[in-house]
Scaffold this motif. Sequence first.
Motif, PDB file in Angstrom:
ATOM      1  N   VAL A 220      44.726  35.059  41.291  1.00 21.84           N
ATOM      2  CA  VAL A 220      43.377  34.849  40.769  1.00 21.84           C
ATOM      3  C   VAL A 220      42.698  36.202  40.571  1.00 21.84           C
ATOM      4  N   ALA A 221      42.756  37.046  41.608  1.00 22.31           N
ATOM      5  CA  ALA A 221      42.029  38.321  41.589  1.00 22.31           C
ATOM      6  C   ALA A 221      42.690  39.340  40.655  1.00 22.31           C
ATOM      7  N   ILE A 222      43.989  39.543  40.807  1.00 22.71           N
ATOM      8  CA  ILE A 222      44.665  40.618  40.056  1.00 22.71           C
ATOM      9  C   ILE A 222      44.951  40.210  38.611  1.00 22.71           C
ATOM     10  N   LEU A 223      45.474  39.012  38.415  1.00 22.88           N
ATOM     11  CA  LEU A 223      45.835  38.615  37.049  1.00 22.88           C
ATOM     12  C   LEU A 223      44.603  38.207  36.254  1.00 22.88           C
ATOM     13  N   GLY A 224      43.589  37.654  36.932  1.00 23.83           N
ATOM     14  CA  GLY A 224      42.377  37.206  36.245  1.00 23.83           C
ATOM     15  C   GLY A 224      41.329  38.297  36.040  1.00 23.83           C
ATOM     16  N   TYR A 225      41.228  39.254  36.972  1.00 21.89           N
ATOM     17  CA  TYR A 225      40.143  40.258  36.935  1.00 21.89           C
ATOM     18  C   TYR A 225      40.659  41.694  36.944  1.00 21.89           C
ATOM     19  N   GLY A 226      41.983  41.877  37.030  1.00 19.02           N
ATOM     20  CA  GLY A 226      42.557  43.215  37.058  1.00 19.02           C
ATOM     21  C   GLY A 226      43.400  43.452  35.816  1.00 19.02           C
ATOM     22  N   ARG A 227      44.505  42.730  35.712  1.00 15.54           N
ATOM     23  CA  ARG A 227      45.353  42.854  34.519  1.00 15.54           C
ATOM     24  C   ARG A 227      44.771  42.086  33.333  1.00 15.54           C
ATOM     25  N   GLY A 228      43.985  41.076  33.611  1.00 19.31           N
ATOM     26  CA  GLY A 228      43.338  40.318  32.536  1.00 19.31           C
ATOM     27  C   GLY A 228      44.276  39.395  31.773  1.00 19.31           C
ATOM     28  N   VAL A 229      45.420  39.056  32.365  1.00 15.70           N
ATOM     29  CA  VAL A 229      46.392  38.205  31.668  1.00 15.70           C
ATOM     30  C   VAL A 229      46.210  36.719  31.957  1.00 15.70           C
ATOM     31  N   PHE A 230      45.429  36.392  32.979  1.00 14.25           N
ATOM     32  CA  PHE A 230      45.091  35.009  33.321  1.00 14.25           C
ATOM     33  C   PHE A 230      43.580  34.834  33.158  1.00 14.25           C
ATOM     34  N   ALA A 231      43.141  33.583  32.995  1.00 18.71           N
ATOM     35  CA  ALA A 231      41.712  33.316  32.907  1.00 18.71           C
ATOM     36  C   ALA A 231      41.027  33.828  34.179  1.00 18.71           C
TER      37      ALA A 231
ATOM     38  N   ASP B 127      36.016  45.348  35.023  1.00 16.46           N
ATOM     39  CA  ASP B 127      36.302  46.646  35.612  1.00 16.46           C
ATOM     40  C   ASP B 127      37.436  46.458  36.612  1.00 16.46           C
ATOM     41  N   SER B 128      38.624  46.821  36.182  1.00 18.20           N
ATOM     42  CA  SER B 128      39.827  46.559  36.973  1.00 18.20           C
ATOM     43  C   SER B 128      39.874  47.363  38.268  1.00 18.20           C
ATOM     44  N   SER B 129      39.037  48.381  38.387  1.00 21.80           N
ATOM     45  CA  SER B 129      39.099  49.191  39.604  1.00 21.80           C
ATOM     46  C   SER B 129      38.251  48.594  40.724  1.00 21.80           C
ATOM     47  N   THR B 130      37.302  47.744  40.384  1.00 20.27           N
ATOM     48  CA  THR B 130      36.441  47.171  41.425  1.00 20.27           C
ATOM     49  C   THR B 130      36.512  45.646  41.521  1.00 20.27           C
ATOM     50  N   GLU B 131      36.546  44.968  40.361  1.00 18.65           N
ATOM     51  CA  GLU B 131      36.382  43.505  40.388  1.00 18.65           C
ATOM     52  C   GLU B 131      37.458  42.755  41.184  1.00 18.65           C
ATOM     53  N   PRO B 132      38.746  43.122  41.056  1.00 24.99           N
ATOM     54  CA  PRO B 132      39.743  42.349  41.808  1.00 24.99           C
ATOM     55  C   PRO B 132      39.477  42.344  43.308  1.00 24.99           C
ATOM     56  N   TRP B 133      38.995  43.457  43.826  1.00 29.32           N
ATOM     57  CA  TRP B 133      38.798  43.572  45.282  1.00 29.32           C
ATOM     58  C   TRP B 133      37.568  42.784  45.717  1.00 29.32           C
ATOM     59  N   ILE B 134      36.561  42.731  44.851  1.00 33.08           N
ATOM     60  CA  ILE B 134      35.373  41.905  45.136  1.00 33.08           C
ATOM     61  C   ILE B 134      35.747  40.427  45.087  1.00 33.08           C
TER      62      ILE B 134
ATOM     63  N   VAL C  41      47.673  18.430  49.430  1.00 30.72           N
ATOM     64  CA  VAL C  41      46.696  18.593  48.350  1.00 30.72           C
ATOM     65  C   VAL C  41      46.114  20.004  48.316  1.00 30.72           C
ATOM     66  N   THR C  42      46.248  20.653  47.150  1.00 28.41           N
ATOM     67  CA  THR C  42      45.628  21.956  46.908  1.00 28.41           C
ATOM     68  C   THR C  42      44.272  21.729  46.245  1.00 28.41           C
ATOM     69  N   LEU C  43      43.223  22.346  46.783  1.00 27.47           N
ATOM     70  CA  LEU C  43      41.892  22.187  46.173  1.00 27.47           C
ATOM     71  C   LEU C  43      41.744  23.043  44.925  1.00 27.47           C
ATOM     72  N   TYR C  44      42.322  24.240  44.953  1.00 29.66           N
ATOM     73  CA  TYR C  44      42.099  25.161  43.839  1.00 29.66           C
ATOM     74  C   TYR C  44      43.379  25.850  43.405  1.00 29.66           C
ATOM     75  N   HIS C  45      43.873  25.447  42.239  1.00 34.08           N
ATOM     76  CA  HIS C  45      45.034  26.111  41.640  1.00 34.08           C
ATOM     77  C   HIS C  45      44.598  26.678  40.280  1.00 34.08           C
ATOM     78  N   TRP C  46      43.576  27.561  40.326  1.00 33.72           N
ATOM     79  CA  TRP C  46      43.196  28.470  39.238  1.00 33.72           C
ATOM     80  C   TRP C  46      42.296  27.906  38.140  1.00 33.72           C
ATOM     81  N   ASP C  47      41.917  26.622  38.225  1.00 33.06           N
ATOM     82  CA  ASP C  47      41.153  26.004  37.132  1.00 33.06           C
ATOM     83  C   ASP C  47      39.668  25.894  37.470  1.00 33.06           C
ATOM     84  N   LEU C  48      39.009  27.048  37.530  1.00 34.00           N
ATOM     85  CA  LEU C  48      37.567  27.097  37.832  1.00 34.00           C
ATOM     86  C   LEU C  48      36.760  26.370  36.756  1.00 34.00           C
ATOM     87  N   PRO C  49      35.775  25.547  37.154  1.00 29.95           N
ATOM     88  CA  PRO C  49      34.900  24.965  36.137  1.00 29.95           C
ATOM     89  C   PRO C  49      34.252  26.068  35.273  1.00 29.95           C
TER      90      PRO C  49
END
Length: 488
Positions: free
Chosen positions: A177-188, A202-209, A122-130
């Motif tokens: 989650v980090a790169i596609l969602g907060y860096g490239r912006g192609v995923f939620a 801000d793709s230069s900081t947010e993915p790393w945070i 069982v995976t708890l989190y596969h990208w579908d944040l409330p």
Amino acid sequence: MTAPSNSKLPKDFMWGFATAAFQIEGSWNVDGRGESIWDGFAKLPGKTQDGRNGDVATDSYKRWKEDIALLAQYGVKSYRFSLSWSRIIPLGGRDDPINPEGIAFYNNFINELLKHGITPFVTLYHWDLPQALHERYLGWLNKEEIVQDFTRYARVCFEAFGDRVKHWLTLNEPWCVAILGYGRGVFAPGRSSDRTRSPQGDSSTEPWIVGRNLILAHAHAVKAYREDFKPQQKGQIGITLNGDWAMPYDDNQENIDAAQHALDFAIGWFADPVYLGFYPPYMREVLGDRLPEFTEEELKVVKESSDFYGMNTYTTNLCRAGGEDEFQGLVDYTFTRPDGTQLGTQAHSAWLQDYPEGFRALLNYLYKRYKLPIYVTENGFSVKDESLMPREQAVVDTDRVNYFRGTTASLLAAINEDGVDVRAYFPWSLLDNFEWADGYVTRFGVTYVDYETQERYPKESAKFLVKWFDEHLVGEEKSATSTITEPA
Ligand code: GBH
């Protein structure tokens, strides 16, 4: 005649297929489910290739018994699936109410699997944040909030299902989650510095945070499990990371170094802190203080916070120094060798070619570096233009059969010739399903789904895998069920 033992898998080897809640369930607003960030994101214009979303997907929330019957027919020993956080806690937060219908759904599901002798992974989190957590405090960007909310969600799941679930995965592919969602912006949630794509980010900081916060949320869920559940429930828990093999483009030293740099950014970013207790030095070199540190206190929780190595892998990249892409560690990826030939067969997905030697090399690399048993939690192939083919043609998925013929041979060689401790193998995916930004254009299933009727049809690749595992598992009578039938 009995085959020599080195042509077999170890005793207790687990295999089965993998899926994820948002990609298959549909029923997005049924029985008290809350919204997730993917519900809204997929409905925004231009976010999916075919403009379609996850409202129905493979309708598995309603057809769950049929899915389990299919798994039983394939004779799998286990099934990897994910829980929808917003079905269980519709608003997501630690003080928000639990949805009894969500709990009941997964309880029934797990019980039915066990009835068929299928072990749940069982995976708890596969990208579908409330969605509510994104609106309240920007979700994964907010360390204090998300770590507590994720840990409470995890506790609710251990409490409700842990008497029967003994294999837990916290997060699927935090890199995505980090790169596609907060860096490239192609995923939620689709955040990026690119203002043509997103009004915020801000793709230069947010993915790393976000990456740091994902690691902490994972680690705190594991701590909760180990302290308060594991003593009675006696299960295992870990994280699952994406990562493809990286091969130097040629034997120039800078390209040999580039291949390691690619692995540092794709895998080491998460695996080094979780298994070894520090970030790869090369990441610090490139990112400076944009890579947020862990406090001493945090590191104690993070280090050794996974009982095994969860490995999702699909392909191999040829690596060249001098790339511009920070998310790839300033490494250029290509599939074209110096002599102009291709590395392997091209999939429908641009990022995927078939190169089974890379699968074996990656298993060896990970085992040597992290020294833990490996669960291969995803591995699969999308056949070029499969969604344009009539069904009769699509089910003869020769390129996918060849892909699995290659990776299963590599799996066996890694175990029996190289001594890598691999305990499980989960091809992606049980069904064709919602392939995120690709919508339904890209198919990864070993089972064809007719999206008009929701009828399922086993492909040749399913038949290949069922037969291969029948032949390579030891100490079991042939599963009576693994004769594949077509729907009437
Ligand atoms: C997995 O990710 C997912 O876990 C699963 O949900 C999905 O359906 C499956 O693979 C098939 O795609 O920098 O934009 O070129 C696969 C790992 C890592 C593959 C990122 C694509 C290239 C991203 N992915 N990679 S990009």
